[in-house]
Design a protein around this motif. Structure first.
Motif, short mmCIF file in Angstrom:
data_model
loop_
_atom_site.label_atom_id
_atom_site.label_comp_id
_atom_site.label_asym_id
_atom_site.label_seq_id
_atom_site.Cartn_x
_atom_site.Cartn_y
_atom_site.Cartn_z
N ASN A 174 0.83 -1.21 0.00
CA ASN A 174 0.00 0.00 0.00
C ASN A 174 0.86 1.26 0.00
O ASN A 174 1.53 1.53 1.00
CB ASN A 174 -0.90 0.00 1.24
N PRO A 175 0.86 2.04 -1.09
CA PRO A 175 0.18 1.78 -2.36
C PRO A 175 0.82 0.61 -3.09
O PRO A 175 2.00 0.32 -2.90
CB PRO A 175 0.35 3.10 -3.13
N ASN A 176 0.02 -0.01 -3.93
CA ASN A 176 0.46 -1.26 -4.53
C ASN A 176 1.42 -1.04 -5.69
O ASN A 176 1.32 -0.07 -6.44
CB ASN A 176 -0.76 -2.05 -5.02
N ARG A 201 -2.82 0.74 -6.56
CA ARG A 201 -4.06 0.61 -5.78
C ARG A 201 -3.80 1.03 -4.33
O ARG A 201 -2.82 0.63 -3.71
CB ARG A 201 -4.54 -0.84 -5.83
N ARG A 202 -4.71 1.83 -3.76
CA ARG A 202 -4.61 2.30 -2.38
C ARG A 202 -5.62 1.59 -1.49
O ARG A 202 -6.77 1.39 -1.89
CB ARG A 202 -4.86 3.80 -2.27
N SER A 203 -5.18 1.25 -0.29
CA SER A 203 -6.07 0.72 0.75
C SER A 203 -6.05 1.72 1.90
O SER A 203 -4.97 2.06 2.41
CB SER A 203 -5.59 -0.65 1.23
N GLN A 204 -7.20 2.19 2.31
CA GLN A 204 -7.26 3.21 3.34
C GLN A 204 -6.97 2.62 4.72
O GLN A 204 -7.30 1.45 4.99
CB GLN A 204 -8.63 3.89 3.34
N GLU A 260 4.58 -0.68 3.04
CA GLU A 260 4.45 0.73 2.67
C GLU A 260 5.72 1.26 1.99
O GLU A 260 6.09 2.42 2.13
CB GLU A 260 4.15 1.58 3.91
N ALA A 301 5.05 4.46 0.14
CA ALA A 301 4.07 5.34 0.78
C ALA A 301 4.63 6.69 1.20
O ALA A 301 3.85 7.58 1.57
CB ALA A 301 3.46 4.65 2.00
N GLU A 347 2.84 9.93 0.54
CA GLU A 347 1.41 9.95 0.84
C GLU A 347 1.16 9.59 2.31
O GLU A 347 0.65 8.52 2.63
CB GLU A 347 0.67 8.98 -0.08
N LEU A 362 -1.79 7.66 3.96
CA LEU A 362 -1.94 6.20 3.88
C LEU A 362 -1.28 5.47 5.04
O LEU A 362 -1.52 4.28 5.24
CB LEU A 362 -1.35 5.68 2.56
N THR A 389 2.32 5.55 -8.41
CA THR A 389 2.63 6.41 -7.29
C THR A 389 3.46 7.56 -7.83
O THR A 389 3.81 7.57 -9.01
CB THR A 389 3.44 5.67 -6.21
#
Length: 330
Positions: free
Chosen positions: A139-141, A146-149, A167, A170, A173, A176, A275
């Motif tokens: 996350n992000p993938n 793809r993002r998972s909150q 991560e 990440a 961001e 996330l 990303t």
């Protein structure tokens, strides 16, 4: 999409193979096959003692404090030999059982688990991870962004025995980050962080595993007393606390990602996701596109499970012209 080969452990960064096939010197090639910041953190002066002596406990405490500030983590922070070093340890945190990986994603997670006797299934949704003895979410993938909150990940943690959240991409961001939640309520979560990607110093081989309580202590035991080098401690302690450089870099990466999207769109490629450090596109034929770029000494990444996906990292500021000319010739 084609069916992924479970035994495949392909990676970016395989520039030697491209040079063997397409010729050219290392200086002529633009390697966009990885998602590493092409404008690295400026390496500070390193004390001679960092090279000559084993890291002291005080040095590790300083590095961990810097990582705690950067990631907002109240739990254990365990320095590792890159995020990959942590990935190698994850299978040993529990007795082998049923693992589920949200995919398609970075293939080392599944490959390493299988190598340690885990039964691994790749699933397409967070909900499908529920019930696993061990679940992995990047996350992000990588490669589709793809993002998972964090809220969804907290909920998932209550439905699996062990949750690993990678991560590695990440840093730009912080919304996330799940690390700030490691304050006593997520005892079965391990967060993996890569230092080298965002800071552009992958050769330093530095990453972190973040966890609470017993899980964090177990990771520290597996890592051993000197998991990272003295020079890595000096560089990362400075970089992780340099807020101005971090803010400026996030802005530059975001602008450069938009610039790359515009080039790809003009060539008829469709953005799949990504990303600020890499972008993945769909094009009529990924292999042909990779070879067309390689003929102009630009190396990209394609995937064994897709005939159309191609991923590009960002070029350094001085090499955009080479990339723009290559796209104009597609």
């Amino acid at each position: 999409m084609t069916t992924p080969d479970k035994k495949t452990r392909d990676h970016g960064g395989n520039l030697d193979a491209a040079m063997t096939r397409f010729g050219g010197t290392r200086a002529e090639w633009l390697d966009l096959s990885t998602g590493i910041n092409p404008e690295p953190y400026p390496v500070p002066a390193i004390p001679a003692e960092a090279w000559a002596a084993l890291p002291r406990k005080a040095d590790m405490v300083r590095l961990i404090a810097a990582a705690r500030e950067a990631y907002g983590c109240p739990g254990h922070i365990v320095p590792m030999n890159g995020a990959q070093g942590a990935i190698q340890m994850v299978p040993m945190l529990r007795r082998p059982g049923r693992a589920a990986v949200l995919g398609p994603t970075y293939n080392e997670h599944a490959a390493t688990l299988r190598a340690h006797g885990w039964e691994v299934t790749e699933v397409a949704t967070l909900a499908a991870l529920a019930g696993a003895d061990l679940a992995v979410v990047v996350n992000p993938n990588n490669p589709d962004g793809r993002r998972s909150q964090p809220g969804a990940l907290r909920d998932l943690a209550s439905r699996v025995k062990l949750l690993v959240v990678d991560e590695s991409f990440a840093d730009p961001e912080p919304e996330l980050y799940i690390a700030p939640d490691l304050d006593g309520g997520l005892p079965n979560v391990v967060v993996l962080r890569s230092f080298g990607k965002f800071y552009g110093l992958a050769g330093l081989r530095l990453g972190f595993a973040l966890a609470e309580g017993d899980l964090g202590q177990r990771l520290a035991e597996l890592a051993g007393p000197w998991p990272v080098s003295g020079p890595a401690i000096e560089i990362a302690s400075a970089a992780l606390t340099d807020r101005l450089w971090r803010e400026q870099t996030i802005r530059r990466l975001s602008a450069d990602a938009a610039r790359l999207d515009a080039l790809a769109s003009a060539a008829g490629w469709r953005l799949i996701g990504g990303t600020p450090l890499f972008r993945t596109y769909a094009c009529p034929g990924a292999k042909a596109a990779q070879e067309a770029l390689a003929a102009r000494h630009i190396w990209s990444r394609i995937f064994p499970y897709s005939d159309s996906w191609i991923r590009l990292g960002l070029p350094p500021c001085s090499r955009w012209g080479q990339l723009e000319r290559a796209f104009q010739a597609l």
